[in-house]
Design a protein around this motif. Structure first.
Motif, PDB file in Angstrom:
ATOM      1  N   LEU A 216      51.690  38.382  42.217  1.00 24.72           N
ATOM      2  CA  LEU A 216      50.391  38.071  42.816  1.00 24.72           C
ATOM      3  C   LEU A 216      49.454  39.276  42.783  1.00 24.72           C
ATOM      4  CD1 LEU A 216      51.537  36.100  45.999  1.00 24.72           C
ATOM      5  CD2 LEU A 216      50.682  35.151  43.845  1.00 24.72           C
ATOM      6  N   GLN A 217      48.165  38.992  42.922  1.00 25.63           N
ATOM      7  CA  GLN A 217      47.168  40.031  43.106  1.00 25.63           C
ATOM      8  C   GLN A 217      47.242  40.562  44.539  1.00 25.63           C
ATOM      9  OE1 GLN A 217      44.998  41.206  40.680  1.00 25.63           O
ATOM     10  NE2 GLN A 217      46.187  39.921  39.273  1.00 25.63           N
ATOM     11  N   ASP A 218      46.856  41.817  44.738  1.00 23.64           N
ATOM     12  CA  ASP A 218      46.843  42.393  46.083  1.00 23.64           C
ATOM     13  C   ASP A 218      45.846  41.652  46.967  1.00 23.64           C
ATOM     14  OD1 ASP A 218      48.612  44.221  45.090  1.00 23.64           O
ATOM     15  OD2 ASP A 218      47.334  45.983  45.406  1.00 23.64           O
ATOM     16  N   THR A 219      46.252  41.370  48.208  1.00 22.54           N
ATOM     17  CA  THR A 219      45.308  40.826  49.187  1.00 22.54           C
ATOM     18  C   THR A 219      44.523  41.954  49.851  1.00 22.54           C
ATOM     19  OG1 THR A 219      47.063  40.816  50.846  1.00 22.54           O
ATOM     20  CG2 THR A 219      46.700  38.790  49.627  1.00 22.54           C
ATOM     21  N   SER A 220      45.106  43.124  49.912  1.00 23.96           N
ATOM     22  CA  SER A 220      44.442  44.373  50.264  1.00 23.96           C
ATOM     23  C   SER A 220      45.196  45.458  49.515  1.00 23.96           C
ATOM     24  CB  SER A 220      44.449  44.600  51.790  1.00 23.96           C
ATOM     25  OG  SER A 220      45.763  44.719  52.271  1.00 23.96           O
ATOM     26  N   PRO A 221      44.631  46.654  49.374  1.00 24.91           N
ATOM     27  CA  PRO A 221      45.272  47.662  48.522  1.00 24.91           C
ATOM     28  C   PRO A 221      46.741  47.903  48.866  1.00 24.91           C
ATOM     29  CG  PRO A 221      43.076  48.364  49.118  1.00 24.91           C
ATOM     30  CD  PRO A 221      43.344  47.124  49.916  1.00 24.91           C
ATOM     31  N   GLY A 222      47.609  47.654  47.893  1.00 27.60           N
ATOM     32  CA  GLY A 222      49.044  47.881  48.070  1.00 27.60           C
ATOM     33  C   GLY A 222      49.780  46.792  48.795  1.00 27.60           C
ATOM     34  N   VAL A 223      49.105  45.683  49.132  1.00 32.85           N
ATOM     35  CA  VAL A 223      49.721  44.608  49.920  1.00 32.85           C
ATOM     36  C   VAL A 223      49.564  43.281  49.182  1.00 32.85           C
ATOM     37  CG1 VAL A 223      49.726  43.352  52.104  1.00 32.85           C
ATOM     38  CG2 VAL A 223      49.189  45.799  52.068  1.00 32.85           C
TER      39      VAL A 223
END
Length: 324
Positions: A216-223
């Motif tokens: 998946l793409q990050d929902t926030s940086p690094g997450v």
């Protein structure tokens, strides 16, 4: 005036509010203008506090309980993570309870069903350890997430060579408050089944969801976040949170009650004056209206369980950043 319309007391004779209040007590009524505590307030109260429980402690305690408490003496051999506030001996948050459980090698826990929804995260499983849900034998391997929706019979059978440990989540605190608790034991004690169901929709296998969340793409940086489902439960969800080493995830206050369990990795969590170091198997409660920050010291995977579906359904989900 008819007898039916005649008041029980002569309220018109009251000379002051104290006298009127006393008369109201006589007819089992309470005034709404001088309540000692208000019914409505500017923002949510916070009766529960952020809390942390170590799997190292729970595992050792369950190991001792394995010598002292047989499954014939207890419906489940489990440890309840009661939020450490005065007067509470059950709920981890207001709506959800989390509990560590063990079934020893060669042991079973009888099948039962109840109106509350339940879910479990397997911490230490084995190929020959199963949860039997409505007659299907569902494997319990480390990292797996298993559902037992309300009124589904479920029992546990561990025919492996080692003890099995997991965490149960239930919406019992909510159901107890609202009232509709029903409970039944299966007539066969342990529901019989020869049908293995590794692909059951009630099972979210760690081997499968770990690949999905990584893509998946990050929902926030690094997450990265992945909600597991369908199927889904109406009262609480399950979200896999993957964090890269060094990531700090800032979470605002919300009306949603949240519980985190560490699947992999280590780090810290802070909420107000509360600070916790977490490791695999640990549980962290973030009750409603507490902001918090999660920091991953190493690559980490967390399971977040929350009552967000319930709050959304009722129109009560709100964060501190949302307009009122």
């Amino acid at each position: 005036m008819t007898e039916a319309l005649k008041p029980a007391l002569a309220f018109d004779s009251a000379q002051d509010l104290d006298e009127l209040h006393a008369m109201l007590d006589g007819v089992r009524m309470k005034n709404g203008w001088a309540k000692p505590t208000p019914s409505l307030y500017p923002e949510p109260k916070r009766p529960f506090i952020p809390a942390h429980w170590r799997y190292a402690d729970a595992r050792a305690a369950l190991h001792a309980a394995g010598r002292l408490v047989g499954t014939d003496r207890a419906e489940r051999r489990n440890l309840i993570m009661a939020n450490p506030v005065p007067g509470n001996d059950y709920g981890t948050t207001r709506t959800i309870v989390g509990a560590y459980q063990m079934v020893k090698s060669g042991e079973y826990a009888r099948s039962h069903r109840h109106t509350p929804n339940a879910m479990r995260l397997i911490l230490e499983g084995a190929p020959d350890a199963y949860t039997i849900v409505d007659g299907k034998r569902i494997p319990m391997l480390a990292g797996d997430v298993l559902l037992t929706p309300n009124w589904s019979y479920h029992g546990h059978d561990n025919q492996s060579g080692r003890d099995a440990y997991w965490i149960d989540f239930l919406d019992v605190p909510l159901a107890e408050y609202l009232g509709p608790i029903f409970f039944e034991i299966h007539p066969d004690t342990l529901e019989q089944s020869s049908e293995a169901a590794p692909l059951s929709p009630m099972r979210f296998a760690h081997s499968e969801y770990s690949v999905r969340v990584a893509a998946l793409q990050d929902t926030s940086p690094g997450v990265k976040c992945l909600e597991l489902g369908p199927p889904r439960l109406a009262t609480f969800d399950r979200v896999i949170v993957q964090m890269a080493a060094g990531t700090r995830w800032n979470r605002p206050r919300t009306t949603v009650n949240q519980i985190y369990v560490v699947v992999k990795g280590s780090g810290t969590a802070t909420s107000g004056e509360h600070a916790f170091d977490w490791n695999p198997g640990d549980m962290i409660a973030i009750p409603s209206w507490h902001d918090h920050h999660v920091h991953a010291s190493s690559d980490a995977t967390l399971l977040r369980v929350s009552d967000a579906p319930l709050m959304r359904m009722l129109g009560w989900e709100r964060t501190a950043l949302a307009s009122r």
